[in-house]
Design an enzyme around this catalytic site. Structure first.
Site, mmCIF file in Angstrom:
data_model
loop_
_atom_site.group_PDB
_atom_site.id
_atom_site.type_symbol
_atom_site.label_atom_id
_atom_site.label_comp_id
_atom_site.label_asym_id
_atom_site.label_seq_id
_atom_site.Cartn_x
_atom_site.Cartn_y
_atom_site.Cartn_z
ATOM 1 N N GLY A 252 99.558 -21.650 55.455
ATOM 2 C CA GLY A 252 100.385 -22.823 55.216
ATOM 3 C C GLY A 252 100.921 -22.781 53.805
ATOM 4 N N ALA A 253 100.062 -22.375 52.891
ATOM 5 C CA ALA A 253 100.424 -22.287 51.486
ATOM 6 C C ALA A 253 99.335 -21.518 50.760
ATOM 7 C CB ALA A 253 100.553 -23.677 50.884
ATOM 8 N N MET A 254 99.652 -21.043 49.567
ATOM 9 C CA MET A 254 98.657 -20.287 48.811
ATOM 10 C C MET A 254 98.743 -20.669 47.349
ATOM 11 S SD MET A 254 96.246 -18.099 48.604
ATOM 12 C CE MET A 254 95.482 -17.759 47.017
ATOM 13 N N GLU A 255 97.568 -20.964 46.788
ATOM 14 C CA GLU A 255 97.487 -21.572 45.468
ATOM 15 C C GLU A 255 97.582 -20.601 44.301
ATOM 16 O OE1 GLU A 255 94.887 -21.400 47.688
ATOM 17 O OE2 GLU A 255 93.010 -20.951 46.672
ATOM 18 N N ASN A 256 98.371 -19.531 44.412
ATOM 19 C CA ASN A 256 98.523 -18.607 43.280
ATOM 20 C C ASN A 256 98.727 -19.415 42.000
ATOM 21 O OD1 ASN A 256 98.839 -16.493 45.326
ATOM 22 N ND2 ASN A 256 100.827 -17.457 45.628
ATOM 23 N N HIS B 71 96.977 -30.444 48.015
ATOM 24 C CA HIS B 71 95.888 -29.487 48.243
ATOM 25 C C HIS B 71 95.999 -28.298 47.279
ATOM 26 C CE1 HIS B 71 93.003 -27.224 50.882
ATOM 27 N NE2 HIS B 71 93.621 -26.200 50.310
ATOM 28 N N GLU B 72 97.167 -27.703 47.239
ATOM 29 C CA GLU B 72 97.327 -26.496 46.414
ATOM 30 C C GLU B 72 97.178 -26.820 44.930
ATOM 31 O OE1 GLU B 72 97.124 -23.883 48.078
ATOM 32 O OE2 GLU B 72 97.545 -24.849 49.997
ATOM 33 N N HIS C 227 93.711 -26.987 43.632
ATOM 34 C CA HIS C 227 93.105 -25.681 43.350
ATOM 35 C C HIS C 227 93.421 -25.174 41.946
ATOM 36 C CE1 HIS C 227 91.364 -24.531 47.166
ATOM 37 N NE2 HIS C 227 92.495 -24.536 47.823
ATOM 38 N N GLU D 232 87.498 -24.603 49.343
ATOM 39 C CA GLU D 232 88.440 -25.174 50.309
ATOM 40 C C GLU D 232 88.073 -26.596 50.720
ATOM 41 O OE1 GLU D 232 91.179 -24.201 50.586
ATOM 42 O OE2 GLU D 232 91.133 -22.084 50.074
HETATM 43 ZN ZN ZN Z 1 92.975 -24.266 49.854
#
Ligand code: ZN
Ligand code: NAG
Ligand code: NAG
Ligand code: NAG
Ligand code: NAG
EC number: 3.4.11.-
Length: 962
Positions: free
Chosen positions: A346-350, A382-383, A386, A405
């Site tokens: 869905g998404a990635m917290e780079n 959410h991201e 992180h 998570e």
């Molecule tokens: Zn996450």
């Protein structure tokens, strides 16, 4: 990572109208299979002028004792910093291969004497001078005797002539070439079509173990380092990475005109949080306090249509909220967020460059629904959570993933609530996480949140950690912890944890320690055991308890709640499946002091009541457990609902329904008692209780929509929904206005969807006329975005090929990802088998349905009662192909089997399922292995349930609907 699939707001409805968009139960993420396909060997080459000579990498026989046979890095070298230069080619080379080239230098320190350099590398070919070692200071670098790749453990190994001494600091230089494949892993290529032109983007997904596919690196989360990134790219494109760009210069390399963009050095960070992107995207930006640069990146067209505005609007406030909440400033100089057309998670917290699916970042004020907007808000929240929890402070190893998570999945509701205070986000966590994961965690095949570090080694085991237990149960127990400690104490402990461990790594007990300290430093807070001891019971054993309160005697007991009362728990627990349960409760409307159930059985005389008094436990659903009562108290709660439901909070109404239905599933109370909790719904106007009821009634629909019970069920639901339908008709002035409340907008969707599918007179005509108007004038869609999913689905279900083909044309022309996704789901609603079969065929043709959407489309088709057997035949016939095409990278893959088998409730279907398992053992099931076991378990339970309940349910429904 963010959750992959959007758990649709109207899950109950989705099934009722055969849309089945939602993957309500298992939100499993990348559980990819990592079988190395291409053997990866480097070519022989000359040693460089001053390089230690570098002979041909050779195969070395594997003996299990060699350090490179272990998946974990030996603890002899630790990286300090890297220079990484990458040059992705967005055009194929002469061999029709998309590649990237690069070189990198990693400076590392020796902390344990060794004559081996073991560094991660996967499917990279070394080029040019291969590898050179230089040591800093007075140390002379030992010569490299030989080097080789170990495919299984994904290492590049260099054997040195002599040992490096402890304290030596050296730099390893490598030059390499890799494929810029469209495999959604590591540095990869994403293609999309804009205005008839094919465009290529180079982008990346490193979590969990793909940084090693981009450049040789020490690819474990605890191996934090500083990264100096340089990207070479064609002029006319933009390069992005974690840090802010500090220089962009035109140059010519090998006769090719290029631009060289360099980035500021990153903070000390883990390799899985790196990101590299080259595209022709554009951005909008804002400067928060003139200091922090916030940008939203997307395709030029999307930005032009202002689809990034909403994300930009909420990012600043959400970041500020977390700065206050964590009591720690945002650690970087910029925050980029980018919407990618092709993205698995869905998404990635780079860190500093968060990547999203388009549907998770872009919002079109005209075209998007309220649900789309909420999704954007919660995924961003959410991201961004992180950026501190996960990125600034990182868990040492993947076995603790649940905390990373689960934590983000909890605080995303706080962040979203801050951005949109009128949305009741803090209530919605009950539906989306707590009730959602109860369903999975009540199976004997569930597993504990925590795994021991030794149990999680290879990439497949790491990927398996990204599942609904980690996300949603993690969120539920973190929320419970915060509730019993109280939010201020929780936030204080958290802040001290983050500030203590900034830029380094932890294990989960470090957080417990800091929370415990916060408790000890707060007068007036008392918990019966340490944070550690209380939480161990929730994290080290699977499942959760059902607490039974007998209000006649005041006895309070707990036991492990299992959805199937006959299932056998094989997994031992050191705590014998008992928990320390914090119980908030009320008596006849008056909140009481929190009570802790610390044994299997106890007595609390305050809970003994009589007459008209009633007890309601787990108020605010602050605990992760279910509650059962003696029948008298159940009766008093049900009559309270019928006489004055507003005496209970919205989430407690939802909880009573959800507990009752699940207790009935587990044969702890009768099915008819559960059904009785829905009788008051004719007076209910709020979304959360309705949604809770509809999700539970889904089970009845799934079990009975192929039987004679369905008629009575339809009649009952028609009777219950009619007043809600009339209510919305009236508050929207005959469907011409949008309800003001956020959740009212969701409930309007339920009202229309259920009324239509249950046969409420005027509903069908209303829907048909809207869709017909749209077909007559495709450039002007009269359907409000909130209602589109429901209306499209119903209209296609009522219609034929003409309605379907119109939807297909609109799908192919859709410029907004969420509109495309609605149409894609709606096309699964047709009742015509030939249309469904044709659609199934389309899913395996990437020119028709994108690869990332293939498995979820098949699953959506199986949600339709007509489509289910067709989808089942389809995947059985093509399992080997589907598995090899989608089993690796596709995040939704594991949901496929679970989704298709949801209706299975006959002995015949169980045999088919078992045969399917046997027939395909050789092909394998990859990430669907566990889900397949669960499907067999669930089917067995369904068969029993239907046998035992069919007659009672039919009788009850018949009585109540007349
Ligand atoms: Zn996450
Ligand atoms: C990366 O940049 C930092 C800061 O300029 C520097 O200290 C470090 O040595 C560089 N890393 C490498 C591998 O050269
Ligand atoms: C990293 O790059 C910088 C700038 O080009 C250079 O000065 C430095 O020597 C490089 N570090 C190593 C270890 O090669
Ligand atoms: C790496 O080398 C192998 C074997 O020579 C070759 O098949 C493959 O195409 C190469 N990959 C790249 C990206 O150059
Ligand atoms: C973003 O904020 C601006 C200024 O408050 C507002 O005018 C605009 O409508 C907002 N955009 C969206 C999509 O919410």
């Amino acid at each position: 990572m963010g959750k992959v699939y959007y758990v649709s707001k109207n899950v109950g409805l989705a099934l009722l109208v055969l849309a089945a968009i939602a993957l309500a139960t298992i939100v499993a993420l990348s559980i990819a299979y990592h079988k190395e396909r291409a053997k990866n060997r480097s070519r022989p080459g000359d040693g460089g002028p001053d390089s230690t000579s570098m002979p041909t990498p050779s195969t070395t026989p594997l003996t299990s004792k060699d350090p490179w046979d272990h998946y974990r890095l030996p603890q002899s070298l630790v990286p300090v910093s890297y220079n990484v230069t990458l040059w992705p080619r967005l055009e194929p080379n002469a061999d029709d291969l998309y590649i990237f080239t690069g070189h990198s230098a990693v400076v590392f320190r020796c902390v344990k004497e060794t004559d081996l350099i073991i560094i991660h590398s996967r499917r990279l070919n070394l080029t040019g001078n291969h590898a050179k070692l230089r040591c800093l200071g007075a140390v002379t670098a030992p010569a490299i005797l030989k080097s080789w790749f170990v495919v299984k453990t994904e290492f590049l190994v260099l054997q040195l002539r002599s040992r490096l001494a402890v304290g030596a600091t050296c730099a390893l230089h490598t030059e390499f070439q890799g494929e810029l494949a469209d495999d959604l892993e590591g540095f990869y290529r994403s293609e999309y079509v804009e205005d008839g032109v094919k465009k290529v983007v180079a982008t990346s997904q490193m979590q969990a173990t793909y940084a090693r596919k981009t450049f040789p690196c020490f690819d474990e989360p605890a191996m934090k380092a500083v990264f100096n990134v340089t990207i070479i790219h064609s002029r006319g494109t933009v390069a992005l990475s974690n840090g802010r760009e500090i220089d962009a210069a035109d140059s010519v390399i090998d006769g090719v005109p290029v631009k060289i963009t360099t980035f500021e050095p990153t903070e000390r960070m883990s390799s899985y949080l790196l990101a590299f992107i080259v595209s022709d995207f554009v951005s909008i930006q804002s400067n928060q306090n003139n200091k922090l640069l916030i940008r939203i990146w997307a395709r030029m067209k999307a930005i032009g249509e202002r689809q990034g505005d909403y994300a930009l609007n909420v990012t600043g406030p959400i970041l500020q909220f977390y700065e206050r909440y964590y009591n720690a400033t945002y650690p970087l100089s910029k925050s980029d967020q980018i919407a990618l057309p092709d993205f698995n998670a869905g998404a990635m917290e780079n860190w500093g460059l968060v990547t999203y699916r388009e549907t998770a970042l872009l919002y079109d004020p005209v075209m998007s629904s309220t649900g789309n907007k909420e999704r954007v808000t919660t995924v961003i929240a959410h991201e961004l959570a992180h950026m501190w929890f996960g990125n600034l402070v990182t868990l040492r190893w993947w076995n603790d993933l649940w905390l990373n998570e689960g934590f983000a999945s909890y605080v995303e509701y706080l962040g979203a609530d801050h951005a949109e205070p009128t949305w009741n986000m803090k209530d919605q966590i009950i539906l989306n996480e707590v009730h959602n994961v109860f369903a999975v965690d009540a199976l004997a095949s569930s597993h504990p949140l925590t795994r021991r570090e030794e149990e999680v080694n290879d990439p497949a085991q790491i990927s398996e950690m990204f599942n609904t237990i980690s996300y949603s149960k993690g969120a539920a127990v973190v929320r419970m912890l915060s509730e019993f400690l109280t939010e201020p104490v929780f936030a204080r402990g958290l802040s001290s944890y983050l500030n203590t461990f900034a830029f380094s790594n932890t294990v989960y007990t470090d957080l417990w320690d800091h929370l415990q300290r916060a408790v000890e430093n707060t007068p007036g807070i008392h918990i019966p055991h340490t944070v550690h001891d209380i939480m161990n019971r929730w994290t080290l054993q699977m499942g959760f308890p059902v607490v039974t309160i007998d209000t006649r005697t005041g006895s309070v007991t707990q036991r492990h709640f299992l959805l199937d009362s006959d299932s056998v728990v094989e997994r031992p627990s050191q705590f014998n499946y008992t928990w320390f349960v914090p119980i908030k409760w009320m008596k006849t409307g008056v909140e009481q002091q929190q009570y802790w159930l610390l044994q299997k059985t106890d007595t609390n005389s305050l809970m003994r009541v009589s007459g008209h008094d009633w007890v309601l436990a787990n108020t605010n659903v602050s605990g992760y457990f279910r509650v059962n009562y003696d029948l008298d108290n159940w009766g008093r709660l049900v009559s309270l609902l019928n006489s004055n439901h507003q005496a209970l909070s919205i989430i407690n109404r939802a909880q009573i329904i959800d507990d009752a239905f699940n207790l009935a599933r587990a044969k702890i109370i009768s099915t008819t008692l559960a059904l009785t909790t829905t009788k008051y719904l004719s007076k209910e106007r709020d979304y959360i209780p309705w949604e809770s009821a509809l999700r539970n009634l889904n089970y009845y629909i799934l079990m009975f929509d192929r039987t004679e019970v369905y008629g009575a069920l339809q009649a009952y639901l028609r009777k219950q929904i009619q007043p809600l339908f009339e209510h919305f008709k009236s508050i929207t002035a005959d469907w011409t206005k949008v309800p003001t409340g956020h959740t009212d907008q969701y409930n309007q969707i339920n009202a229309i969807g259920i009324a239509c599918s249950m046969g409420v007179g005027s509903c069908r005509e209303l829907i048909k006329s809207w869709y017909r108007q749209w077909m007559a004038n495709p450039s002007h869609n009269p359907i409000h975005p909130n209602l589109k999913s429901t209306v499209y689905c119903s209209a296609i279900a009522f219609g034929g090929a003409e309605e379907w083909d119109f939807a297909w044309t609109m799908f192919k022309n859709a410029t907004l990802a969420s509109e495309a996704s609605r149409l894609r789901s709606a096309m699964a609603c047709t009742k015509k088998p030939w249309l469904l079969n044709r659609y199934l065929e389309y899913t395996l043709d990437p020119t028709k349905i994108r690869k990332q959407d293939a498995t979820s489309t098949i699953q959506t088709i199986s949600g339709n009662v007509v489509g289910m057997p067709l989808a089942w035949n389809f995947i059985r016939a093509k399992w080997s192909y589907i598995f090899h095409q989608y089993g690796r990278g596709s995040f939704s893959f594991s949901n496929l089997v679970g989704g298709i088998t949801r209706r299975f409730s006959t002995e015949f279907e169980l045999q088919e399922l078992k045969k399917f398992k046997e027939d395909n053992l050789r092909v394998g099931f990859g990430s669907a292995t566990l889900v397949l076991e669960q499907a067999i378990e669930k089917t067995t339970a369904n068969i029993k349930w239907v046998t035992e309940n069919k007659a009672h349910v039919l009788q009850w429904l018949t009585d109540e609907s007349t």
